[in-house]
Design an enzyme around this catalytic site. Structure first.
Site, short mmCIF file in Angstrom:
data_model
loop_
_atom_site.label_atom_id
_atom_site.label_comp_id
_atom_site.label_asym_id
_atom_site.label_seq_id
_atom_site.Cartn_x
_atom_site.Cartn_y
_atom_site.Cartn_z
N ASN A 1 1.27 -2.61 5.48
CA ASN A 1 0.54 -1.36 5.70
C ASN A 1 -0.81 -1.30 4.99
O ASN A 1 -1.74 -0.68 5.49
CB ASN A 1 1.42 -0.20 5.22
CG ASN A 1 0.63 1.06 4.99
OD1 ASN A 1 0.26 1.77 5.93
ND2 ASN A 1 0.32 1.35 3.72
N LYS B 1 -7.76 -5.46 13.73
CA LYS B 1 -6.48 -4.82 14.07
C LYS B 1 -5.94 -5.36 15.40
O LYS B 1 -4.74 -5.51 15.57
CB LYS B 1 -6.63 -3.30 14.10
CG LYS B 1 -6.84 -2.66 12.71
CD LYS B 1 -5.67 -2.90 11.78
CE LYS B 1 -5.72 -1.98 10.56
NZ LYS B 1 -4.62 -2.27 9.61
N VAL C 1 -5.24 -14.11 -2.28
CA VAL C 1 -4.15 -14.90 -1.68
C VAL C 1 -3.54 -15.87 -2.69
O VAL C 1 -2.34 -16.17 -2.63
CB VAL C 1 -4.67 -15.67 -0.43
CG1 VAL C 1 -3.60 -16.61 0.13
CG2 VAL C 1 -5.07 -14.68 0.67
N SER D 1 1.19 3.32 -2.50
CA SER D 1 0.76 4.27 -3.55
C SER D 1 0.15 5.55 -2.98
O SER D 1 0.12 6.58 -3.66
CB SER D 1 -0.27 3.59 -4.46
OG SER D 1 -1.31 3.00 -3.69
N SER E 1 -4.06 -0.07 14.47
CA SER E 1 -4.86 1.15 14.61
C SER E 1 -5.14 1.41 16.09
O SER E 1 -5.25 0.46 16.88
CB SER E 1 -6.19 0.99 13.88
OG SER E 1 -7.07 2.06 14.20
N GLY F 1 0.83 -1.22 0.00
CA GLY F 1 0.00 0.00 0.00
C GLY F 1 0.85 1.25 0.00
O GLY F 1 0.57 2.20 0.73
N TYR G 1 -13.40 -3.94 11.92
CA TYR G 1 -12.07 -3.35 11.64
C TYR G 1 -11.21 -3.34 12.91
O TYR G 1 -10.06 -3.78 12.90
CB TYR G 1 -12.28 -1.94 11.09
CG TYR G 1 -11.00 -1.14 10.91
CD1 TYR G 1 -10.25 -1.27 9.75
CD2 TYR G 1 -10.54 -0.28 11.91
CE1 TYR G 1 -9.07 -0.55 9.58
CE2 TYR G 1 -9.38 0.45 11.75
CZ TYR G 1 -8.65 0.31 10.58
OH TYR G 1 -7.49 1.03 10.42
N1 LIG Z 1 -5.74 6.98 8.21
C1 LIG Z 1 -6.00 6.63 9.47
O1 LIG Z 1 -6.62 7.38 10.25
C2 LIG Z 1 -5.49 5.31 10.00
C3 LIG Z 1 -5.56 5.10 11.38
C4 LIG Z 1 -5.11 3.91 11.93
C5 LIG Z 1 -4.60 2.94 11.09
N2 LIG Z 1 -4.56 3.14 9.75
C6 LIG Z 1 -4.00 2.05 8.91
O2 LIG Z 1 -2.94 2.56 8.13
C7 LIG Z 1 -2.84 1.79 6.92
C8 LIG Z 1 -2.78 2.74 5.73
O3 LIG Z 1 -3.92 3.58 5.77
P1 LIG Z 1 -3.98 4.97 4.98
O4 LIG Z 1 -4.60 5.96 5.88
O5 LIG Z 1 -2.69 5.27 4.35
O6 LIG Z 1 -5.07 4.58 3.86
P2 LIG Z 1 -5.22 5.05 2.34
O7 LIG Z 1 -4.72 6.43 2.18
O8 LIG Z 1 -6.63 4.73 1.98
O9 LIG Z 1 -4.24 4.07 1.53
C9 LIG Z 1 -4.52 2.70 1.51
C10 LIG Z 1 -3.43 1.95 0.78
O10 LIG Z 1 -3.75 0.55 0.80
C11 LIG Z 1 -3.78 0.04 -0.52
N3 LIG Z 1 -4.83 -0.97 -0.66
C12 LIG Z 1 -6.16 -0.82 -0.42
N4 LIG Z 1 -6.82 -1.96 -0.72
C13 LIG Z 1 -5.87 -2.85 -1.17
C14 LIG Z 1 -5.91 -4.18 -1.63
N5 LIG Z 1 -7.07 -4.88 -1.75
N6 LIG Z 1 -4.76 -4.77 -2.01
C15 LIG Z 1 -3.59 -4.11 -1.91
N7 LIG Z 1 -3.48 -2.84 -1.50
C16 LIG Z 1 -4.62 -2.21 -1.12
C17 LIG Z 1 -4.06 1.23 -1.42
O11 LIG Z 1 -3.55 0.97 -2.71
P3 LIG Z 1 -4.30 1.55 -4.05
O12 LIG Z 1 -4.65 2.97 -3.76
O13 LIG Z 1 -3.26 1.40 -5.12
O14 LIG Z 1 -5.48 0.66 -4.25
C18 LIG Z 1 -3.31 2.35 -0.68
O15 LIG Z 1 -1.94 2.35 -1.06
C19 LIG Z 1 -4.04 0.83 6.94
O16 LIG Z 1 -3.61 -0.44 7.39
C20 LIG Z 1 -4.98 1.44 7.95
O17 LIG Z 1 -5.80 0.46 8.56
C21 LIG Z 1 -4.97 4.31 9.18
#
Ligand SMILES: NC(=O)c1ccc[n+]([C@@H]2O[C@H](COP(=O)([O-])OP(=O)(O)OC[C@H]3O[C@@H](n4cnc5c(N)ncnc54)[C@H](OP(=O)(O)O)[C@@H]3O)[C@@H](O)[C@H]2O)c1
Length: 254
Positions: A98, A165, A69, A16, A148, A14, A161
């Site tokens: 991630n 986690k 998978v 990107s 998280s 992830g 969710y």
């Molecule tokens: N933002 C928050 O408040 C927060 C808080 C706690 C934990 N987190 C955790 O942090 C991590 C990253 O979150 P983020 O905030 O950066 O989210 P984000 O901006 O939505 O980015 C999500 C990333 O995951 C990839 N992804 C989504 N579905 C996928 C799939 N089926 N297969 C492979 N890659 C996939 C996306 O790739 P594409 O765009 O190329 O599809 C993107 O790179 C997650 O594990 C989330 O649970 C986030």
């Protein structure tokens, strides 16, 4: 900054967008070679790799779908070929699990399909990707699983969710136990409320202020708050930190 990371390679899922993008960019700034994955946004994944390569680092972006998978064996083969071709190496050093998705839904409305999607993308993929990549992780390497704050505190609408986690945090300890003989450290980083596109973002100004009021440092986090920390945690500065959960949330719900 330490120099022990100059010859290292990290694989970030992830990479990107959002937090994963920041982890990839901040790792590259430390001289770490980067393999990042994208799924639905190939152009964004490629752009992150291009940015790293344009700034004197080295990165490759690969397609990887956490929900599939059955594709993980061929993904691991691809990683092995990239390591040989781009770095003349057989192993990489750090894995950051991630990638993830959010689905907001009260328990009473949660369908089996939503439940399965969350489990597959956020939990099953972490288990099996790590299992299949471990032969390619160097002894003495480091794995970081992204959890998280919602594994520690509860909000309506994120039961599945948050529980998944919490499972990731338990899984971290089990991986650390079973791979201790190879001196592989496995830790959890648990972000708080981070301002990314995750789950459609953090809403309007009033909602954001409401979230900020729950955080001791008085603001939402940004992707670099996590990316900077993860890149530093990977280094030998934290060489005796193992099987731990570290929350990076500015002090949310303390
Ligand atoms: N933002 C928050 O408040 C927060 C808080 C706690 C934990 N987190 C955790 O942090 C991590 C990253 O979150 P983020 O905030 O950066 O989210 P984000 O901006 O939505 O980015 C999500 C990333 O995951 C990839 N992804 C989504 N579905 C996928 C799939 N089926 N297969 C492979 N890659 C996939 C996306 O790739 P594409 O765009 O190329 O599809 C993107 O790179 C997650 O594990 C989330 O649970 C986030």
């Amino acid at each position: 900054m330490t120099t022990d990371q100059k010859s290292k390679i990290v694989l970030v899922t992830g990479g990107s967008r959002g937090i994963g993008k920041s982890i990839a960019l901040n790792a590259a700034k430390r001289g770490i070679g980067v393999i990042l994955t994208y799924n639905g946004n190939p152009e964004k994944g490629m752009a992150v790799a291009d940015e790293i390569n344009a700034n004197g680092g080295k990165a490759v972006a690969l397609k990887w779908d956490a929900a599939d998978v059955s594709s993980f064996d061929s993904f691991a083969d691809q990683v092995q070929q990239i390591l040989k071709r781009e770095w003349n190496r057989t192993h990489f050093d750090y894995l950051v699990n991630n990638a993830g998705i959010a689905q907001r839904m009260l328990i009473k409305d949660t369908t089996e399909a939503i439940f399965d999607e969350l489990v597959n993308v956020n939990f099953k993929s972490v288990f099996f990707l790590t299992q299949k990549l471990l032969p390619l992780v160097a002894d003495g390497g480091h794995i970081i699983n992204v959890s998280s704050g919602l594994a520690r505190f509860a909000f309506p609408g994120v039961a599945v969710y948050g529980a998944i986690k919490a499972g990731i945090e338990a899984l971290t300890r089990y991986f650390a136990k079973e791979y201790a003989d190879r001196r592989i450290r496995v830790n959890t980083v648990a972000p708080g409320a981070i301002d990314t596109e995750f789950g459609g973002g953090k809403g309007d100004e009033a909602h954001r202020q409401q979230i900020a009021s729950m955080i001791a440092l008085g603001r939402l986090g940004d992707a670099d708050d996590i990316g900077l920390f993860v890149a530093s945690l990977l280094s030998e500065d934290s060489r005796f930190v193992n099987a731990q959960r570290i929350e990076v949330g500015g002090g949310i719900f303390i």
